[in-house]
Every structure is written in structure tokens, then in C-alpha cells.
Scaffold this motif. Structure first.
Motif, mmCIF file in Angstrom:
data_model
loop_
_atom_site.group_PDB
_atom_site.id
_atom_site.type_symbol
_atom_site.label_atom_id
_atom_site.label_comp_id
_atom_site.label_asym_id
_atom_site.label_seq_id
_atom_site.Cartn_x
_atom_site.Cartn_y
_atom_site.Cartn_z
ATOM 1 N N ARG A 41 1.104 -1.162 0.008
ATOM 2 C CA ARG A 41 0.328 0.061 -0.075
ATOM 3 C C ARG A 41 0.968 1.280 0.052
ATOM 4 O O ARG A 41 1.657 1.414 1.006
ATOM 5 C CB ARG A 41 -0.856 -0.060 1.140
ATOM 6 C CG ARG A 41 -2.176 1.054 1.370
ATOM 7 C CD ARG A 41 -2.559 0.995 2.559
ATOM 8 N NE ARG A 41 -3.415 -0.357 2.705
ATOM 9 C CZ ARG A 41 -4.686 -0.371 2.205
ATOM 10 N NH1 ARG A 41 -5.057 0.351 1.519
ATOM 11 N NH2 ARG A 41 -5.255 -1.780 2.411
ATOM 12 N N ILE A 70 1.144 5.292 0.213
ATOM 13 C CA ILE A 70 0.363 6.457 0.312
ATOM 14 C C ILE A 70 1.080 8.045 0.161
ATOM 15 O O ILE A 70 2.103 7.891 0.690
ATOM 16 C CB ILE A 70 -0.232 6.604 1.958
ATOM 17 C CG1 ILE A 70 -1.325 5.392 2.062
ATOM 18 C CG2 ILE A 70 -0.971 7.767 2.436
ATOM 19 C CD1 ILE A 70 -0.449 4.072 2.833
ATOM 20 N N THR A 115 -3.959 6.882 -2.353
ATOM 21 C CA THR A 115 -3.868 5.468 -1.616
ATOM 22 C C THR A 115 -3.880 4.316 -2.895
ATOM 23 O O THR A 115 -4.783 4.275 -3.508
ATOM 24 C CB THR A 115 -4.743 5.261 -0.634
ATOM 25 O OG1 THR A 115 -4.509 6.229 0.515
ATOM 26 C CG2 THR A 115 -4.159 3.814 0.024
#
Length: 572
Positions: free
Chosen positions: A503, A505, A510
Motif C-alpha cells: 500500500r 500513500i 492511496t
């Protein structure tokens, strides 16, 4: 919606695939697709250049046919993009067919490995590497099954399968028999490495297309012309799952895992954690039957949940001639969606992940099927070509009936491939005709792979074409932003982090992705994860959710670079 459905329901099909005909008005569906294509930008932000002739690649595919119309001729083959020699460049491995009964050749065709020398030059190292398998190639996956620091190759053939162990010196050794994964004599399809039981080593999923032998060969005709038979003339087969014993051998756990309880006409396959529960599930695109979605209980036992999740059939409850399948988060909601290619007269299908174990066919409302209806569609992927933070869709096209134009004036054997631009609002726009000479190549495509072949920060493409040379596309798209590429290095988990979720960010953006060992149409690519970042010139943090449960967080990451993240080095 009733008008739209009426338009779609006018499509009808005869009993055999070779006899499929569009028998009604296409007006409603064509108008809907045009709605998403006529508004394409006059100057597309995508620009893919055909650089095949510059590369030095001389490979030519053969399907081994002699005019007998054996069904495996239609489904060869996939390809693999991976760094076989750990030099930081992505190399190319092409699968090939082999002479079938009645075919005589002076020189046996073989698979071919091309080493990336940089500068868009490739060298044929097949003989030196020892990977020139002369079996009938169909599917391929790549992974470090013995966790020794280099990537191994598994071939899912028509006939005995091959496991090439990487010796670490640029050469490979076939250890399939010794490892217990030669898999008898079947018509192969897609195949994947995955860590099904989260024990730190890679297991092996081997899909089977159908039950064929020369004695069972079926000949059919359409309007008096000989054609390849519908797969339904041959019984479906269950797939195989092999558990890695950790000592260089595998054990067949197909039955005990639940995978072997379901027979289908397997084609493309991708493994991915669709429900974000920390284990790897398996999606099988089945030709002429419902798709399978095998949900993992976390221990390597699987339940088939395709029907109850909404991923087995299209929006009308119809099975499709599913070919290739990829997963990716096209709408940036943190969930992996599936895109499945299909047969002529069917739209390639986008299944949006709704969360809670449910999917919705959103092909029509998003325009994700634009341009696919007249064609047989094969290799595919979610690819952010312009680095704007939204994943576009690439689709490889080409019919399987070589003589289709003699009895059907609605399609062609060779076709342009399709590029659908993600508009960032949940919709896709067909920009195929505005995206450079690479999108104007007209051949009969099968497998397709996507990676950054020149390490310049955008994703390029390689397409295997049936009976012809491949197509290599350099991405010259005007960049819409920054980028980050991520290599994972497992320590407790498998060495390449296959199955891990990443993931990224950056500000309010995101993105998620997962490392796959096999995907698309019977192919392998993309182990180096690519994230387009748009306007963001810094990544706030990267979260790596490793198979097994560990989470590492890496903060304040500089962009526009290739980054290697090692398990255990991040903040917990």
C-alpha cells in the motif's frame, strides 16, 4: 436499462463455438460503447511505439498445426517477463508450440529466452541458458520456489510439464520429474506460484484446459468450412495444486485442498487476496463455463465461491469464453478487481470488488468492454501507462479460427489490440487509435506482458502473436506524474514476496498492488510493482503486508526510482 438489455439479449449463439453467429440487432450496446469512445481526447496521453525491429528479437511462434484443427493450436501461448540473471533488467521468455500429429519439420521449434542488454537490444541466450524446451508450450509462471535468490520457471505444456531450476550462473536445469511436478500428460493452461499455506515457500497451481487425446479429436464445420471445435466437445478437467515440501520436492494436494473437486475448462489464472484477509485466493477464467474463485481459509484449503460472490457469470447470468484474467485496483478503493477477456460476441468483463466478498459486473457502466465485442480477446492487464495514479486496461486481440472471414463478416482473424484509458472517474475511454503506431499493429495476439523494459519509469509491453513474430511496445507516453517501483525481498516469507500486499500513500492518493506469480493469459509479468503517483513528489509511507501477517512500514520515500524493500527492515 430495459432498452439496453433488449439490445444485448438479441445476441444468440449456435451450439458449437465455430458456429457462433450474431443473429440480432446490436444497436443498443454499440451506442453505449460509442458513448465511451467518441469522447476520447483528440491527442491521447498514451503513446506506445512499435520497436520490435530494433530489439534484435527473431523469435517466431508456431502452433504446430497441419490443417487438422487440433484444439490446442488455438490457445498457444503465454510469455514471461522477469529478471533471470539478477542484473536489474527485465528479460523476455517466449513459449512456442510443437509439431502435432501430421506435422513434419526439419528443425523443432523451441521456447526462447532473450536477455535484456539495455538500450532496447536483446540477445538470444536460449541455448546458453538451457531453457529451449521443445514441448508444446501453453502457460508459464516464474518464482523462486527454492528460496535460493534467483527465479525459476515452470511450464504448463500439452504433454509433460517442465520445472527449470535457476542454477544462479545464467543456466537452468529441468527438475520437474525429480520435484514431482511433471504433471502427467494433459492440455495445460495458466499456472501460478503462490504460498497457499503461508509457510514461507512457494506452492504451485497448475490449471488444465480439457481432456484431449488424438483419439478424441473432433472435427466440425461452419457453413461448410472446417473450424476448431467448441471446447464443450471435450470433458472439463480439475486443476492441480502442489504443496512445496521445502526440500526441492512437491506433494499433490489437489484433492485435500478442495481444488480437485471442481472440473472446468481452465484458461487464464491469477492468484490474489481479493478479500484482504491475509491469504492468497485463486481466480480461474473458465472457457465456456462459469469462472471459479477459490477462497483460501488461510491454511491452504479452498472453497469455490465464484457463484456466491458474483464472479462466476456476467451481468446477465451467462458464462463466457473466458481467456485471460488480471486483478488490480482500478478505482483506488483498496480492493482488487478482476478483468476477464472472452470470446467473440461477448464483452470482456470488469468485475468490481464491492468488499464483503462480493463482485459486480460493471463493464457496461464503466465502458471497460469498449471495442472488445467483435473480437476474441486474450492477454490483458491493469496498467498505469501515463503515471497519473489510475490503472488503464490493455487487451490483446485475435481470432482463433484462421479462416473466420470466409464465413463471418463481423470479425477478422488478425486485429488491432485495445487500449482503454482510465479517466479517473470510474470510466474508461477507448484510445486505441490515438496511441501511437504500436496500437496499429494488426496481428493475432495471445499472451501479453507488461514491465519497465528500459528502466525509465513507465511500463512497456510485449505481446506474443500466434504464428508470427512478437510485438514489443515502448511506452513514450507524456508522463502525467511521478512514479515508484518496488521490489520485495522476503526473509521469513518467500524470497520475492509473492502474495504480499503493498500500500502506497502519498497525500490523499492511496494505491495498492500485490506481487503475483503468474497472471493474464497464461503468462507471467510485473513482479516489480509499479505505482504511478500523479502530482505527488514524495511518498508519505509504504506499507507491506507480507504473507504470514507481518506488516512493515517505510516512511518518507523519494519518488522516481526503483526501491527494494526487505522484510523486517521497516517500522512495525
Amino acid at each position: 436499462m430495459s432498452i439496453l438489455r433488449a439490445g444485448i439479449d438479441t445476441f444468440g449463439f449456435a451450439e458449437g463455438r465455430g458456429d457462433w453467429m450474431i443473429i440480432g440487432c446490436r444497436f443498443a450496446i454499440v451506442m453505449l460503447l460509442l458513448h465511451f469512445s467518441v469522447n476520447a481526447f483528440a491527442d491521447s496521453p498514451m503513446l506506445l511505439r512499435d520497436v520490435t525491429k530494433e530489439t534484435g528479437i527473431t523469435f517466431t511462434h508456431t502452433d504446430g498445426g497441419s490443417g487438422q484443427h487440433y484444439i490446442m493450436e488455438t490457445v498457444s501461448a503465454g510469455l514471461a517477463l522477469f529478471d533471470y540473471d539478477n542484473d536489474g533488467d527485465i528479460d523476455i521468455y517466449f513459449l512456442n508450440g510443437a509439431p502435432l500429429k501430421g506435422t513434419e519439420v526439419e528443425v523443432k521449434p523451441k521456447n526462447a529466452l532473450y536477455r535484456n542488454e539495455g538500450g532496447w537490444k536483446f540477445t538470444d541466450v536460449t541455448e546458453r541458458a538451457g531453457v529451449g524446451d521443445s514441448g508444446y508450450g501453453l502457460g508459464v509462471t516464474v518464482g523462486d520456489y527454492d528460496n535460493d535468490g534467483d527465479l525459476d520457471i515452470y511450464l504448463n505444456n500439452y504433454g509433460p510439464n517442465v520445472l527449470y531450476r535457476n542454477n544462479g550462473d545464467g543456466t537452468f536445469t529441468d527438475v520437474a520429474q525429480k520435484a514431482g511436478v511433471d504433471n502427467g500428460f494433459h492440455v495445460g493452461a495458466g499456472t501460478c506460484f503462490l504460498d497457499a499455506d503461508k509457510d514461507g515457500d512457494l506452492d504451485l497451481y497448475v490449471s488444465i484446459y480439457l481432456d484431449f487425446s488424438y483419439e478424441k479429436h473432433v472435427t466440425t464445420t461452419t457453413k461448410g468450412f472446417p473450424v476448431y471445435a467448441n471446447p464443450r466437445f471435450y470433458p472439463p478437467m480439475p486443476d492441480f495444486l502442489y504443496r512445496n515440501n521445502g526440500d526441492g520436492t512437491f506433494t499433490d494436494v489437489s484433492k485435500s485442498s478442495g481444488v480437485g473437486d471442481h472440473a472446468g475448462w481452465g484458461m487464464g489464472i491469477v492468484c490474489g487476496d481479493y478479500d484482504n484477509d491475509g491469504d492468497t485466493d485463486v481466480f480461474i477464467g473458465n472457457d465456456v463455463g462459469e469462472n471459479f474463485l477459490f477462497e483460501n481459509d488461510g491454511t491452504g484449503k479452498f472453497e469455490e465461491v465464484g457463484l456466491m460472490t458474483g464472479a462466476a457469470y456476467d451481468i446477465h447470468g451467462d458464462e463466457q469464453g473466458s481467456m485471460g484474467v488480471d486483478c488490480g485496483d482500478y478505482d483506488n478503493d483498496g480492493l482488487l478487481d478482476f478483468y476477464v477477456t472472452s470470446y467473440q460476441g461477448q464483452l470482456a468483463t470488469l468485475y468490481r470488488n464491492l468488499g464483503g466478498g462480493m463482485f459486480e459486473d460493471v463493464t457496461l457502466v464503466t465502458g471497460a468492454g469498449a471495442g472488445t465485442l467483435p473480437h476474441v480477446t486474450w492477454g490483458n492487464s491493469f496498467v498505469d501507462f501515463d503515471n497519473n495514479g489510475f490503472r488503464d486496461i490493455f487487451i490483446a486481440c485475435g481470432h482463433l479460427q484462421v479462416n473466420v472471414e470466409e464465413f463471418d463478416d463481423t470479425t477478422t482473424y488478425m486485429a488491432q489490440n485495445i487500449l482503454l484509458m482510465n479517466a479517473g472517474d470510474g470510466k474508461f475511454i477507448d484510445v486505441s487509435n490515438q496511441s501511437g503506431d504500436g496500437m496499429k499493429v494488426i496481428l493475432c495476439s495471445r499472451g501479453a506482458g507488461f514491465d519497465d523494459l528500459d528502466n525509465d519509469g513507465d511500463l512497456d509491453a510485449v505481446i506474443l502473436n500466434s504464428r508470427r513474430e512478437p510485438t514489443v511496445l515502448r511506452n513514450d507516453s507524456p508522463s502525467k506524474g511521478h512514479w515508484l517501483q518496488v521490489y520485495l525481498r522476503g526473509v521469513k516469507t518467500n524470497r520475492d514476496g509473492i502474495g504480499a500486499h503493498v500500500r502506497v500513500i502519498a497525500g490523499d492518493l492511496t494505491l495498492i498492488d500485490e506481487v503475483h506469480g503468474g497472471r493474464g493469459y497464461q503468462s507471467h509479468y510485473g513482479m516489480r510493482l509499479h505505482f504511478g503517483l500523479g502530482k505527488y513528489n514524495k511518498v508519505d509511507h509504504v506499507e507491506v503486508h507480507w504473507i504470514g501477517g507481518q506488516v512493515d512500514v517505510f516512511e518518507n520515500i523519494a519518488v522516481d526510482r526503483i526501491l527494494t524493500l526487505i522484510e523486517g527492515d521497516g517500522r512495525k
